[in-house]
Motif scaffolding. Structure first.
Motif, PDB file in Angstrom:
ATOM      1  N   ARG A   2      20.088  81.749  94.666  1.00 53.86           N
ATOM      2  CA  ARG A   2      20.460  83.076  95.540  1.00 53.86           C
ATOM      3  C   ARG A   2      21.352  82.687  96.720  1.00 53.86           C
ATOM      4  O   ARG A   2      22.243  83.493  97.281  1.00 53.86           O
ATOM      5  CB  ARG A   2      19.114  83.952  96.079  1.00 53.86           C
ATOM      6  N   THR A   3      21.123  81.482  97.397  1.00 50.77           N
ATOM      7  CA  THR A   3      21.923  80.892  98.389  1.00 50.77           C
ATOM      8  C   THR A   3      23.717  80.928  97.603  1.00 50.77           C
ATOM      9  O   THR A   3      24.280  81.440  98.419  1.00 50.77           O
ATOM     10  CB  THR A   3      21.580  79.449  98.692  1.00 50.77           C
ATOM     11  N   ALA A   4      23.499  80.537  96.505  1.00 52.39           N
ATOM     12  CA  ALA A   4      25.138  80.530  95.945  1.00 52.39           C
ATOM     13  C   ALA A   4      25.646  81.750  95.768  1.00 52.39           C
ATOM     14  O   ALA A   4      26.646  82.087  96.158  1.00 52.39           O
ATOM     15  CB  ALA A   4      24.943  79.462  94.633  1.00 52.39           C
ATOM     16  N   GLN A   5      24.715  82.955  95.376  1.00 60.93           N
ATOM     17  CA  GLN A   5      25.142  84.088  95.126  1.00 60.93           C
ATOM     18  C   GLN A   5      25.489  84.783  96.630  1.00 60.93           C
ATOM     19  O   GLN A   5      26.689  85.402  96.462  1.00 60.93           O
ATOM     20  CB  GLN A   5      24.031  85.018  94.636  1.00 60.93           C
ATOM     21  N   LEU A   6      24.939  84.611  97.453  1.00 59.69           N
ATOM     22  CA  LEU A   6      25.196  84.905  98.853  1.00 59.69           C
ATOM     23  C   LEU A   6      26.501  84.419  99.475  1.00 59.69           C
ATOM     24  O   LEU A   6      27.355  85.117  99.713  1.00 59.69           O
ATOM     25  CB  LEU A   6      24.144  84.752  99.800  1.00 59.69           C
ATOM     26  N   ALA A   7      26.779  82.948  99.095  1.00 62.85           N
ATOM     27  CA  ALA A   7      27.809  82.457  99.587  1.00 62.85           C
ATOM     28  C   ALA A   7      29.268  82.951  98.774  1.00 62.85           C
ATOM     29  O   ALA A   7      30.236  83.067  99.231  1.00 62.85           O
ATOM     30  CB  ALA A   7      27.892  80.758  99.396  1.00 62.85           C
ATOM     31  N   ILE A   8      28.864  83.327  97.441  1.00 59.31           N
ATOM     32  CA  ILE A   8      30.095  83.858  96.676  1.00 59.31           C
ATOM     33  C   ILE A   8      30.323  85.074  97.126  1.00 59.31           C
ATOM     34  O   ILE A   8      31.622  85.251  97.350  1.00 59.31           O
ATOM     35  CB  ILE A   8      29.698  83.990  95.278  1.00 59.31           C
ATOM     36  N   ARG A   9      29.302  86.172  97.500  1.00 58.04           N
ATOM     37  CA  ARG A   9      29.654  87.253  98.157  1.00 58.04           C
ATOM     38  C   ARG A   9      30.582  87.292  99.348  1.00 58.04           C
ATOM     39  O   ARG A   9      31.492  87.871  99.656  1.00 58.04           O
ATOM     40  CB  ARG A   9      28.307  87.917  98.067  1.00 58.04           C
ATOM     41  N   ARG A  10      30.163  86.375 100.319  1.00 55.78           N
ATOM     42  CA  ARG A  10      30.940  86.151 101.220  1.00 55.78           C
ATOM     43  C   ARG A  10      32.115  85.560 101.244  1.00 55.78           C
ATOM     44  O   ARG A  10      33.136  85.731 102.149  1.00 55.78           O
ATOM     45  CB  ARG A  10      30.087  85.315 102.291  1.00 55.78           C
ATOM     46  N   LEU A  11      32.389  84.842 100.149  1.00 52.43           N
ATOM     47  CA  LEU A  11      33.921  84.213  99.902  1.00 52.43           C
ATOM     48  C   LEU A  11      34.793  85.419  99.450  1.00 52.43           C
ATOM     49  O   LEU A  11      35.971  85.581  99.647  1.00 52.43           O
ATOM     50  CB  LEU A  11      33.693  83.174  98.872  1.00 52.43           C
ATOM     51  N   GLN A  12      34.180  86.581  99.041  1.00 46.81           N
ATOM     52  CA  GLN A  12      34.943  87.568  98.478  1.00 46.81           C
ATOM     53  C   GLN A  12      35.336  88.414  99.596  1.00 46.81           C
ATOM     54  O   GLN A  12      36.057  89.239  99.555  1.00 46.81           O
ATOM     55  CB  GLN A  12      34.255  88.195  97.393  1.00 46.81           C
ATOM     56  N   ASP A  13      34.531  88.323 100.688  1.00 45.88           N
ATOM     57  CA  ASP A  13      34.818  89.259 101.808  1.00 45.88           C
ATOM     58  C   ASP A  13      35.847  88.417 102.715  1.00 45.88           C
ATOM     59  O   ASP A  13      36.101  87.385 102.747  1.00 45.88           O
ATOM     60  CB  ASP A  13      33.754  89.535 102.657  1.00 45.88           C
ATOM     61  N   PRO A  14      36.351  89.332 103.803  1.00 41.82           N
ATOM     62  CA  PRO A  14      37.353  88.760 104.817  1.00 41.82           C
ATOM     63  C   PRO A  14      36.742  87.886 105.632  1.00 41.82           C
ATOM     64  O   PRO A  14      35.372  87.880 105.821  1.00 41.82           O
ATOM     65  CB  PRO A  14      37.986  89.880 105.580  1.00 41.82           C
ATOM     66  N   ASP A  15      37.287  87.097 106.311  1.00 40.79           N
ATOM     67  CA  ASP A  15      36.654  86.104 107.329  1.00 40.79           C
ATOM     68  C   ASP A  15      35.903  86.959 108.336  1.00 40.79           C
ATOM     69  O   ASP A  15      36.154  87.935 108.706  1.00 40.79           O
ATOM     70  CB  ASP A  15      37.449  85.114 108.035  1.00 40.79           C
TER      71      ASP A  15
ATOM     72  N   ALA B 229      38.765  72.332 100.898  1.00 38.85           N
ATOM     73  CA  ALA B 229      39.202  73.566 101.088  1.00 38.85           C
ATOM     74  C   ALA B 229      38.772  74.518 100.062  1.00 38.85           C
ATOM     75  O   ALA B 229      38.761  74.411  98.953  1.00 38.85           O
ATOM     76  CB  ALA B 229      40.685  73.569 101.237  1.00 38.85           C
ATOM     77  N   TYR B 230      38.521  75.890 100.598  1.00 41.07           N
ATOM     78  CA  TYR B 230      38.609  77.049  99.520  1.00 41.07           C
ATOM     79  C   TYR B 230      39.885  77.847  99.683  1.00 41.07           C
ATOM     80  O   TYR B 230      40.236  78.083 100.565  1.00 41.07           O
ATOM     81  CB  TYR B 230      37.313  77.908 100.227  1.00 41.07           C
ATOM     82  N   ASP B 231      40.536  77.896  98.473  1.00 44.89           N
ATOM     83  CA  ASP B 231      41.955  78.704  98.416  1.00 44.89           C
ATOM     84  C   ASP B 231      41.441  79.974  97.908  1.00 44.89           C
ATOM     85  O   ASP B 231      41.296  80.288  96.478  1.00 44.89           O
ATOM     86  CB  ASP B 231      42.652  77.953  97.413  1.00 44.89           C
ATOM     87  N   PRO B 232      41.310  81.214  98.824  1.00 47.80           N
ATOM     88  CA  PRO B 232      41.124  82.449  98.513  1.00 47.80           C
ATOM     89  C   PRO B 232      42.129  83.157  97.022  1.00 47.80           C
ATOM     90  O   PRO B 232      41.720  83.606  96.410  1.00 47.80           O
ATOM     91  CB  PRO B 232      41.014  83.269  99.652  1.00 47.80           C
ATOM     92  N   ASP B 233      43.320  82.516  97.348  1.00 43.85           N
ATOM     93  CA  ASP B 233      44.454  83.157  96.405  1.00 43.85           C
ATOM     94  C   ASP B 233      44.069  82.414  94.966  1.00 43.85           C
ATOM     95  O   ASP B 233      44.147  83.289  93.945  1.00 43.85           O
ATOM     96  CB  ASP B 233      46.007  82.949  96.898  1.00 43.85           C
ATOM     97  N   ALA B 234      43.948  81.202  94.883  1.00 45.41           N
ATOM     98  CA  ALA B 234      43.635  80.614  93.839  1.00 45.41           C
ATOM     99  C   ALA B 234      42.220  80.729  93.224  1.00 45.41           C
ATOM    100  O   ALA B 234      41.949  80.630  91.856  1.00 45.41           O
ATOM    101  CB  ALA B 234      44.079  79.254  93.719  1.00 45.41           C
ATOM    102  N   GLY B 235      41.232  81.164  94.012  1.00 44.30           N
ATOM    103  CA  GLY B 235      40.019  81.124  93.603  1.00 44.30           C
ATOM    104  C   GLY B 235      39.263  79.789  93.410  1.00 44.30           C
ATOM    105  O   GLY B 235      38.435  79.803  92.554  1.00 44.30           O
TER     106      GLY B 235
ATOM    107  N   VAL C 137      33.471  80.799  87.889  1.00 42.18           N
ATOM    108  CA  VAL C 137      32.572  80.646  86.982  1.00 42.18           C
ATOM    109  C   VAL C 137      31.084  79.978  87.397  1.00 42.18           C
ATOM    110  O   VAL C 137      30.232  79.957  86.837  1.00 42.18           O
ATOM    111  CB  VAL C 137      33.075  79.254  86.081  1.00 42.18           C
ATOM    112  N   VAL C 138      31.262  80.012  88.822  1.00 40.44           N
ATOM    113  CA  VAL C 138      29.868  79.351  89.304  1.00 40.44           C
ATOM    114  C   VAL C 138      28.727  79.943  89.195  1.00 40.44           C
ATOM    115  O   VAL C 138      27.740  79.495  88.660  1.00 40.44           O
ATOM    116  CB  VAL C 138      30.190  79.430  90.955  1.00 40.44           C
ATOM    117  N   GLU C 139      29.064  81.722  89.358  1.00 40.32           N
ATOM    118  CA  GLU C 139      27.566  82.428  89.398  1.00 40.32           C
ATOM    119  C   GLU C 139      26.896  82.213  87.918  1.00 40.32           C
ATOM    120  O   GLU C 139      25.801  82.120  87.825  1.00 40.32           O
ATOM    121  CB  GLU C 139      27.867  83.871  89.614  1.00 40.32           C
ATOM    122  N   GLU C 140      27.643  82.286  86.806  1.00 42.79           N
ATOM    123  CA  GLU C 140      27.076  82.213  85.495  1.00 42.79           C
ATOM    124  C   GLU C 140      26.768  80.877  85.152  1.00 42.79           C
ATOM    125  O   GLU C 140      25.393  80.778  84.548  1.00 42.79           O
ATOM    126  CB  GLU C 140      28.176  82.382  84.480  1.00 42.79           C
TER     127      GLU C 140
END
Length: 282
Positions: free
Chosen positions: A27-40, A145-151, A164-167
């Motif tokens: 669930r921690t990973a899921q939350l982090a992924i959701r936050r990565l998909q949002d703006p800063d 680094a996290y690259d939002p354009d390359a994901g 591929v992380v969540e699956e």
């Protein structure tokens, strides 16, 4: 603060701890992924919140591997079927393959004081041992680094695709749960045999067509004890008491799952309720 009246330790069921931790980190990973998909998050000044979340995601992903190792240790300690251990090992390998460099990225973040000088273990040490300078090695394994354009999340030569992380996490978490369930089944089967042996040693027949006593292994991985015949009003509770005493001799107790605080267990057994068997601590 631990209640001294409760004799409990996580060491009694480490596989259950592994399942719990795996679910928390999933669930921690899921939350982090959701936050990565949002703006800063603009509540964070001068720093990108998504870069912070990417770091937390790496730690969460690495913790799943610790949970897998805890279950593997429990499987080995109990001598559970090697096929179960192999299946969990394959799940771990698939996880690590889908998230290349995870361990090294986490190590670089955790031990930045060593990796910043080229003195980290693993790939850094191998490069240094081959004759590459510490300064060069430090530079080659840096730049998280996290690259939002390359994901992607990257560090040095390593790249992890966020999509591929969540699956991957879900598959490993499921494998941990299934392996832990195999442990529960093994422990319950061992307990059932102990109960049957104790009753037989006390001259109490069970599980035969002409006897009222039943000992079964449920789908819930619990051992259930019951008197199968419909009890008469005012029935003598001495047979039930004999059963409870026989189990007590092997440090096994029974508990009512409907009324766990009821101490009249012989009465509940005589009344037709199925009781769960459990090994007493201590």
């Amino acid at each position: 603060m631990t209640d001294p009246a409760v004799d409990w330790s996580p060491a009694d069921n480490p596989h259950a701890i592994a399942v719990s931790e795996a679910q928390w980190w999933q669930r921690t990973a899921q939350l982090a992924i959701r936050r990565l998909q949002d703006p800063d998050d603009d509540r964070i000044s001068w720093f990108s919140s998504r870069q912070i979340d990417a770091r937390q995601l790496i730690f969460a992903l690495r913790q799943l591997l610790n949970a897998e190792q805890l279950v593997q240790a429990a499987l080995e300690d109990l001598g559970v079927d090697e096929a179960v251990r192999d299946a969990l090992g394959r799940a771990r390998l698939q996880y690590e393959t889908s998230l290349p460099g995870l361990k090294h990225i986490r190590d670089a973040l955790m031990h930045f004081d060593e990796w910043a000088r080229g003195k980290g273990r693993g790939p850094q040490k191998r490069r240094v041992d081959s004759g590459v300078s510490l300064r060069q090695v430090a530079g080659d394994y840096w730049g998280f680094a996290y690259d939002p354009d390359a994901g992607t999340i990257s560090l040095g030569p390593y790249r992890i695709r966020v999509d591929v992380v969540e699956e991957s996490v879900a598959r490993l978490s499921d494998a941990i749960y299934l392996a832990a369930r195999a442990i529960d089944q093994r422990k319950a089967l061992d307990l059932k045999f102990q109960v049957l042996e104790a009753l037989a040693a006390s001259g109490i027949p069970c599980n035969a067509s002409d006897t009222p006593i039943r000992v079964i292994l449920g789908r819930d991985c619990r051992v259930w004890l019951s008197l199968a015949r419909e009890p008469d009003a005012g029935a003598d509770i001495s047979p039930a008491q004999r059963i409870i005493e026989a189990l007590r001799s092997i440090n096994v107790g029974v508990v009512s799952m409907t009324r766990p605080d009821d101490l009249d267990l012989a009465g509940r057994l005589t009344a037709g309720e199925a009781l769960a068997c459990q090994t007493n601590s201590g």
